[in-house]
Design a protein around this motif. Sequence first.
Motif, PDB file in Angstrom:
ATOM      1  N   VAL A 160       0.875  -1.171   0.000  1.00 38.14           N
ATOM      2  CA  VAL A 160       0.000   0.000   0.000  1.00 38.14           C
ATOM      3  C   VAL A 160       0.914   1.223   0.000  1.00 38.14           C
ATOM      4  N   ILE A 161       1.105   1.805  -1.174  1.00 38.86           N
ATOM      5  CA  ILE A 161       1.983   2.967  -1.341  1.00 38.86           C
ATOM      6  C   ILE A 161       1.179   4.076  -1.997  1.00 38.86           C
ATOM      7  N   GLN A 162       0.952   5.134  -1.247  1.00 36.89           N
ATOM      8  CA  GLN A 162       0.187   6.251  -1.769  1.00 36.89           C
ATOM      9  C   GLN A 162       1.063   7.119  -2.669  1.00 36.89           C
ATOM     10  N   THR A 163       0.496   7.585  -3.775  1.00 31.35           N
ATOM     11  CA  THR A 163       1.218   8.493  -4.662  1.00 31.35           C
ATOM     12  C   THR A 163       1.290   9.892  -4.069  1.00 31.35           C
ATOM     13  N   THR A 164       0.160  10.332  -3.540  1.00 27.98           N
ATOM     14  CA  THR A 164       0.065  11.651  -2.915  1.00 27.98           C
ATOM     15  C   THR A 164      -0.333  11.478  -1.455  1.00 27.98           C
ATOM     16  N   GLY A 165       0.425  12.107  -0.576  1.00 27.41           N
ATOM     17  CA  GLY A 165       0.160  11.939   0.850  1.00 27.41           C
ATOM     18  C   GLY A 165       0.124  13.249   1.592  1.00 27.41           C
ATOM     19  N   GLU A 166       0.555  13.213   2.854  1.00 27.76           N
ATOM     20  CA  GLU A 166       0.495  14.385   3.717  1.00 27.76           C
ATOM     21  C   GLU A 166       1.847  14.574   4.398  1.00 27.76           C
ATOM     22  N   ALA A 167       2.695  15.391   3.784  1.00 26.67           N
ATOM     23  CA  ALA A 167       4.027  15.640   4.324  1.00 26.67           C
ATOM     24  C   ALA A 167       3.961  16.313   5.683  1.00 26.67           C
ATOM     25  N   GLU A 168       2.863  17.018   5.952  1.00 27.94           N
ATOM     26  CA  GLU A 168       2.744  17.718   7.229  1.00 27.94           C
ATOM     27  C   GLU A 168       2.700  16.771   8.420  1.00 27.94           C
ATOM     28  N   ILE A 169       2.339  15.512   8.171  1.00 25.24           N
ATOM     29  CA  ILE A 169       2.332  14.543   9.275  1.00 25.24           C
ATOM     30  C   ILE A 169       3.744  14.364   9.816  1.00 25.24           C
ATOM     31  N   ILE A 170       4.716  14.205   8.929  1.00 26.78           N
ATOM     32  CA  ILE A 170       6.107  14.067   9.365  1.00 26.78           C
ATOM     33  C   ILE A 170       6.596  15.356   9.996  1.00 26.78           C
ATOM     34  N   GLN A 171       6.110  16.481   9.515  1.00 28.91           N
ATOM     35  CA  GLN A 171       6.494  17.760  10.115  1.00 28.91           C
ATOM     36  C   GLN A 171       5.961  17.868  11.531  1.00 28.91           C
ATOM     37  N   GLN A 172       4.733  17.373  11.749  1.00 24.06           N
ATOM     38  CA  GLN A 172       4.142  17.401  13.083  1.00 24.06           C
ATOM     39  C   GLN A 172       4.760  16.360  14.005  1.00 24.06           C
ATOM     40  N   ILE A 173       5.091  15.170  13.440  1.00 26.34           N
ATOM     41  CA  ILE A 173       5.643  14.066  14.240  1.00 26.34           C
ATOM     42  C   ILE A 173       6.916  13.566  13.569  1.00 26.34           C
ATOM     43  N   PRO A 174       8.008  14.307  13.648  1.00 28.21           N
ATOM     44  CA  PRO A 174       9.249  13.866  13.005  1.00 28.21           C
ATOM     45  C   PRO A 174       9.793  12.557  13.568  1.00 28.21           C
ATOM     46  N   ALA A 175       9.362  12.196  14.776  1.00 22.74           N
ATOM     47  CA  ALA A 175       9.833  10.949  15.394  1.00 22.74           C
ATOM     48  C   ALA A 175       9.406   9.723  14.613  1.00 22.74           C
ATOM     49  N   LEU A 176       8.431   9.848  13.727  1.00 21.74           N
ATOM     50  CA  LEU A 176       8.019   8.718  12.897  1.00 21.74           C
ATOM     51  C   LEU A 176       9.178   8.183  12.069  1.00 21.74           C
ATOM     52  N   LEU A 177      10.199   9.028  11.828  1.00 19.34           N
ATOM     53  CA  LEU A 177      11.358   8.624  11.040  1.00 19.34           C
ATOM     54  C   LEU A 177      12.651   8.700  11.856  1.00 19.34           C
ATOM     55  N   ASP A 178      12.528   8.745  13.162  1.00 22.34           N
ATOM     56  CA  ASP A 178      13.684   8.808  14.065  1.00 22.34           C
ATOM     57  C   ASP A 178      14.105   7.385  14.417  1.00 22.34           C
ATOM     58  N   VAL A 179      15.322   6.981  14.057  1.00 20.75           N
ATOM     59  CA  VAL A 179      15.733   5.591  14.267  1.00 20.75           C
ATOM     60  C   VAL A 179      15.771   5.212  15.746  1.00 20.75           C
ATOM     61  N   ARG A 180      15.816   6.176  16.646  1.00 18.17           N
ATOM     62  CA  ARG A 180      15.748   5.862  18.080  1.00 18.17           C
ATOM     63  C   ARG A 180      14.366   5.330  18.448  1.00 18.17           C
ATOM     64  N   ALA A 181      13.370   5.663  17.638  1.00 18.33           N
ATOM     65  CA  ALA A 181      12.013   5.165  17.852  1.00 18.33           C
ATOM     66  C   ALA A 181      11.672   4.034  16.907  1.00 18.33           C
ATOM     67  N   VAL A 182      12.275   4.047  15.718  1.00 18.49           N
ATOM     68  CA  VAL A 182      11.958   3.050  14.679  1.00 18.49           C
ATOM     69  C   VAL A 182      13.263   2.405  14.199  1.00 18.49           C
ATOM     70  N   PRO A 183      13.885   1.558  15.018  1.00 14.34           N
ATOM     71  CA  PRO A 183      15.223   1.038  14.718  1.00 14.34           C
ATOM     72  C   PRO A 183      15.326   0.213  13.449  1.00 14.34           C
ATOM     73  N   LEU A 184      14.216  -0.238  12.882  1.00 15.49           N
ATOM     74  CA  LEU A 184      14.276  -0.967  11.620  1.00 15.49           C
ATOM     75  C   LEU A 184      14.798  -0.082  10.487  1.00 15.49           C
ATOM     76  N   LEU A 185      14.706   1.252  10.655  1.00 18.07           N
ATOM     77  CA  LEU A 185      15.119   2.172   9.609  1.00 18.07           C
ATOM     78  C   LEU A 185      16.580   2.595   9.726  1.00 18.07           C
ATOM     79  N   ALA A 186      17.337   1.980  10.616  1.00 14.42           N
ATOM     80  CA  ALA A 186      18.737   2.344  10.805  1.00 14.42           C
ATOM     81  C   ALA A 186      19.555   2.085   9.541  1.00 14.42           C
ATOM     82  N   GLU A 187      20.664   2.799   9.411  1.00 12.78           N
ATOM     83  CA  GLU A 187      21.562   2.624   8.280  1.00 12.78           C
ATOM     84  C   GLU A 187      22.283   1.285   8.370  1.00 12.78           C
ATOM     85  N   ASN A 188      22.712   0.780   7.226  1.00 18.82           N
ATOM     86  CA  ASN A 188      23.438  -0.493   7.187  1.00 18.82           C
ATOM     87  C   ASN A 188      24.715  -0.440   8.020  1.00 18.82           C
ATOM     88  N   GLU A 189      25.355   0.734   8.049  1.00 21.13           N
ATOM     89  CA  GLU A 189      26.585   0.875   8.810  1.00 21.13           C
ATOM     90  C   GLU A 189      26.344   0.618  10.291  1.00 21.13           C
TER      91      GLU A 189
END
Length: 313
Positions: A208-237
């Motif tokens: 389920v991949i939306q073409t058009t979404g809501e960038a403001e959600i990440i602006q309101q909740i930047p932690a959604l992409l913070d690896v300290r909260a979502v460790p699956l998104l960590a870099e390979n290094e």
Amino acid sequence: MNSARLWGHAAFVRWLNATCCNNFMAKGTSLYNNLCRIMAESLNAVVVSVEYRLVPEVCFPEQFHDALRATKHFLQPDVLAEYSVDPNRIAISGDSAGGNLAAAVCQQLSQDEHLTIRPKLQALIYPVLQAFDFNTPSYQQNMNMPVLPRYVMISYWIDYFNGNYDLAHSLLINNHTALDVGQAHSFRGRLNWTSLLPSSFKKNYKPVIQTTGEAEIIQQIPALLDVRAVPLLAENETLRLQPKTYILTCENDVLRDDGVMYAKRLENAGVEVTLDHFQDCFHGCMIFTIWPTDFSAGVQTRNSYIKWLDENL
């Protein structure tokens, strides 16, 4: 000398606290005390249970900071000596939300150049590892599955980030990581379940991949992409630095694919990983081993987990 492991309290405890029901809170604490006691006796180990602060008292990143501070304190040579702990035989572990903190803390420790003692193992039990995609096959398959339906998991993420419940539907349909949300673009390849999951888990589900979404959600909740909260998104290094890992997953669990994908990413990074999947088990089952909730699923997963620790710690 004794071995030691660090246990982050699970989401089950956090959920019970959120109910403000003292009787249920006491029961949840009893279940975890029982698990820690059995582990200590079975492994002849020191078990340290980290009591991090909970929602709604504090929100992310305070839980992460609590767990990290406690872990780094325990890893000091004089503290380990006080408890007769072998510094070469330390594991970090947790289940559900505790698995999230265990993974995030382990990643942070691996990058600390000043740390002289590091964990030998990490063991993650049906861990919460990402809030990027709420439509992985396990989220679709188990969307209404007790004890953790999808809408409840999304509400927990919102609570953790002190977000607005009005965003729940947008999160559910992945509007926060749509193709036009630039902040999410660099993370997409790290959570591509079509390549990270085996066919037995993908089944016939579609992304389920939306073409058009809501960038403001990440602006309101930047932690959604913070690896300290979502460790699956960590870099390979970062993943390459992780210790030998055990991940337990259950088929009847929206979080199943979080664990399976993390296992694959760690394996791809060169980490030795044991993925222990239980076809007939459900989220949270490991703590349900005391009457009247003495489920065979709980005993089965607990015994397998302790067996791996005994053989590797």
